[in-house]
Design an enzyme around this catalytic site. Structure first.
Site, PDB file in Angstrom:
ATOM      1  N   LYS A 284      13.238   6.564  33.774  1.00 49.54           N
ATOM      2  CA  LYS A 284      12.218   7.428  33.208  1.00 49.54           C
ATOM      3  C   LYS A 284      10.859   7.129  33.845  1.00 49.54           C
ATOM      4  O   LYS A 284      10.426   5.968  33.901  1.00 49.54           O
ATOM      5  CB  LYS A 284      12.118   7.211  31.698  1.00 49.54           C
ATOM      6  CG  LYS A 284      13.361   7.641  30.929  1.00 49.54           C
ATOM      7  CD  LYS A 284      13.499   9.147  30.888  1.00 49.54           C
ATOM      8  CE  LYS A 284      14.679   9.569  30.027  1.00 49.54           C
ATOM      9  NZ  LYS A 284      14.775  11.036  29.885  1.00 49.54           N
TER      10      LYS A 284
ATOM     11  N   ASP B 112      13.247  10.815  36.134  1.00 47.87           N
ATOM     12  CA  ASP B 112      13.033  11.852  35.126  1.00 47.87           C
ATOM     13  C   ASP B 112      11.609  11.759  34.593  1.00 47.87           C
ATOM     14  O   ASP B 112      11.241  10.778  33.948  1.00 47.87           O
ATOM     15  CB  ASP B 112      14.045  11.658  33.992  1.00 47.87           C
ATOM     16  CG  ASP B 112      13.967  12.753  32.938  1.00 47.87           C
ATOM     17  OD1 ASP B 112      13.114  13.650  33.066  1.00 47.87           O
ATOM     18  OD2 ASP B 112      14.772  12.703  31.982  1.00 47.87           O
TER      19      ASP B 112
ATOM     20  N   GLU C  37      13.684  14.933  38.044  1.00 44.50           N
ATOM     21  CA  GLU C  37      14.070  15.764  36.908  1.00 44.50           C
ATOM     22  C   GLU C  37      12.851  16.179  36.096  1.00 44.50           C
ATOM     23  O   GLU C  37      11.974  15.360  35.817  1.00 44.50           O
ATOM     24  CB  GLU C  37      15.039  14.957  36.045  1.00 44.50           C
ATOM     25  CG  GLU C  37      15.593  15.687  34.840  1.00 44.50           C
ATOM     26  CD  GLU C  37      16.659  14.859  34.136  1.00 44.50           C
ATOM     27  OE1 GLU C  37      16.872  15.086  32.927  1.00 44.50           O
ATOM     28  OE2 GLU C  37      17.276  13.982  34.783  1.00 44.50           O
TER      29      GLU C  37
ATOM     30  N   GLU D 286      17.297  20.828  30.962  1.00 49.53           N
ATOM     31  CA  GLU D 286      17.282  20.244  29.616  1.00 49.53           C
ATOM     32  C   GLU D 286      16.443  21.076  28.653  1.00 49.53           C
ATOM     33  O   GLU D 286      16.814  21.265  27.497  1.00 49.53           O
ATOM     34  CB  GLU D 286      16.746  18.811  29.682  1.00 49.53           C
ATOM     35  CG  GLU D 286      16.576  18.149  28.325  1.00 49.53           C
ATOM     36  CD  GLU D 286      15.989  16.750  28.423  1.00 49.53           C
ATOM     37  OE1 GLU D 286      15.613  16.200  27.378  1.00 49.53           O
ATOM     38  OE2 GLU D 286      15.905  16.203  29.549  1.00 49.53           O
TER      39      GLU D 286
ATOM     40  N   ASP E 203      22.618  22.466  29.066  1.00 51.89           N
ATOM     41  CA  ASP E 203      23.135  21.620  27.985  1.00 51.89           C
ATOM     42  C   ASP E 203      23.653  22.513  26.854  1.00 51.89           C
ATOM     43  O   ASP E 203      22.902  23.311  26.293  1.00 51.89           O
ATOM     44  CB  ASP E 203      21.997  20.718  27.482  1.00 51.89           C
ATOM     45  CG  ASP E 203      22.419  19.726  26.412  1.00 51.89           C
ATOM     46  OD1 ASP E 203      23.474  19.926  25.790  1.00 51.89           O
ATOM     47  OD2 ASP E 203      21.674  18.756  26.194  1.00 51.89           O
TER      48      ASP E 203
ATOM     49  N   HIS F  48      22.734  17.922  31.130  1.00 55.17           N
ATOM     50  CA  HIS F  48      22.049  16.988  30.250  1.00 55.17           C
ATOM     51  C   HIS F  48      22.956  16.811  29.033  1.00 55.17           C
ATOM     52  O   HIS F  48      23.578  17.758  28.571  1.00 55.17           O
ATOM     53  CB  HIS F  48      20.697  17.566  29.834  1.00 55.17           C
ATOM     54  CG  HIS F  48      20.001  16.795  28.760  1.00 55.17           C
ATOM     55  ND1 HIS F  48      20.046  17.168  27.426  1.00 55.17           N
ATOM     56  CD2 HIS F  48      19.254  15.666  28.815  1.00 55.17           C
ATOM     57  CE1 HIS F  48      19.351  16.302  26.713  1.00 55.17           C
ATOM     58  NE2 HIS F  48      18.858  15.377  27.520  1.00 55.17           N
TER      59      HIS F  48
END
Length: 421
Positions: free
Chosen positions: A219, A248, A274, A300, A323, A350
């Site tokens: 992250k 991400d 991401e 996502e 997702d 996701h």
């Protein structure tokens, strides 16, 4: 002969799971509560359909309220009769005149739709004593496409074209069945949550590699760019040159900052970046994809098939992260997967469901649609709460065998009591 099962009633359940010690944290959510707005379909027998939509806490009760409204569309229906033309019922639910003003096709109402839709697919698979992946593989192209709503897709993917696409993939289908035995490759998101210390990052990476993972996610999206760079370089150093490293940003950068930061992050050779900027800003993603040669993964927070249609056509999407517990359930997921296949964009979902439903869907995508079997996200934090949790061994998802879509949850109070012992 398919067993006749009637849906007697439907109801919602608000289930929330606070996480501890920095798990689940990203640049937006410092103390996340993983939550499911659950749809339960009671029948005239012992079977129950269980659907999930994923939220992050307080909004869960709003989604549950919408679920309790939408179940009227499936109550009283026989499951096989319902699913034989499910695309029609799907469209009626998505376009409900009393709820459509709140969307359309996004937010609270669309998450509720996802939960109801997923409960229908779960019950359908249970009624045939099959795991969802097996049910989907056994459907004819016409039966499968009858479960989809092609409205607003007619210009890019008609129902007939979708059936032809499925038929075209029949030639290699048998060879692709080997994935059922080999297992579907996973990647580990849980190593690199935003609030984890660098020491914990290193420990988690080493543990993940020992468990057989070759791909991991970090992250990023800090207010301090140098923090992101330092942590990314540490992950590359610890994981080694052969590991695939995803980054991400959870939508934290405006376009200029995304360009500048991604250029600096190129030094670690990321597999993708991401959600680098606002999820609705298609033009910003197009510009970034032209300015910086890092593949962009997104989906996502892309809410529906129309936004996916535009992102897919734009050319900026390298990896599709649709997702099924964020868009309108399995039905919309399958439609988006078909369009993504037409444009040769791989689908790596996701997993707001923690991989429970998506382990079924990626098997279908690979075997029936010919999508490459690249990677499926793995997040283990809610494993304790599922009756049949996803099993990942040696970095690969084992093929689920129980009937349904693996969404049955244990009684949360009993789980809490067991965990406190």
């Amino acid at each position: 002969m398919n067993k006749s099962i009637q849906i007697k009633s439907g109801r919602s359940q608000d289930v929330q799971y606070p996480l501890k010690n920095g798990a689940g944290s990203d640049a937006v959510h410092s103390t996340p509560i993983y939550a499911y707005a659950v749809c339960k379909l009671q029948t005239d027998c012992s079977l129950e359909g269980i659907g999930l939509a994923f939220t992050l806490g307080a909004g869960n009760r709003l989604v549950c309220g919408a679920i309790d409204y939408l179940v009227r569309y499936v109550e009283g229906r026989e499951i096989n009769e319902l699913m034989a033309d499910f695309g029609t019922t799907y469209k009626k639910m998505a376009d409900d005149p009393n709820l459509r003003w709140l969307g359309p096709h996004k937010g609270v109402t669309h998450l509720a739709l996802a939960s109801v839709v997923n409960a229908c697919y779960d019950l359908w698979a249970k009624s045939r004593c099959q795991p969802l992946w097996k049910l989907l593989l056994d459907l004819s192209p016409e039966e499968l496409t009858n479960t989809l709503d092609f409205s607003y897709y007619e210009d890019v993917l008609s129902k007939q074209e979708a059936m032809s696409l499925i038929i075209e993939q029949e030639a290699g289908k048998q060879n692709r069945m080997g994935i059922l035995k080999d297992g579907y490759p996973g990647y580990d998101t849980s190593i690199g949550w935003f609030n984890y210390s660098e020491e914990k990052l290193v420990r988690n990476i080493k543990k993940s590699i020992d468990q057989g993972f070759t791909a991991i996610k970090l992250k990023v999206g800090s207010n301090e760019v140098e923090r992101d760079i330092q942590r990314a370089e540490l992950v590359r150093k610890t994981a080694g040159p052969k590991a695939s490293i995803m980054l991400d940003a959870n939508q934290q950068w405006n376009l200029p900052k995304a360009i500048a930061t991604c250029r600096k992050l190129m030094s670690i050779d990321p597999y993708w970046i991401e959600e680098p900027t606002h999820p609705d800003d298609i033009q910003a993603h197009i510009t970034l994809s032209k300015e910086v040669p890092i593949p962009i993964a997104l989906g996502e927070h892309v809410p529906n098939k129309i936004m996916f249609k535009n992102f897919i056509q734009s050319g900026c999407m390298a990896f599709n992260q649709v997702d099924a517990v964020r868009v309108g359930g399995v039905s919309e997921f399958l439609l988006i997967s078909l369009l993504s296949k037409k444009y040769n964009i791989p689908v790596l979902p996701h997993v707001g469901d923690m991989g429970q439903i998506h382990q079924h869907l990626v098997l279908f995508n690979h075997i029936s649609l010919g999508h490459p079997a690249l990677l499926l996200e793995h997040i283990p934090h809610l494993k304790t709460y599922f009756k049949f949790p996803a099993q990942v061994v040696g970095g690969k998802y084992k093929t689920p065998q129980e009937p349904g879509m693996s969404t049955d949850l244990k009684d949360p109070e009993k789980v809490k009591k067991a965990l406190s012992c």
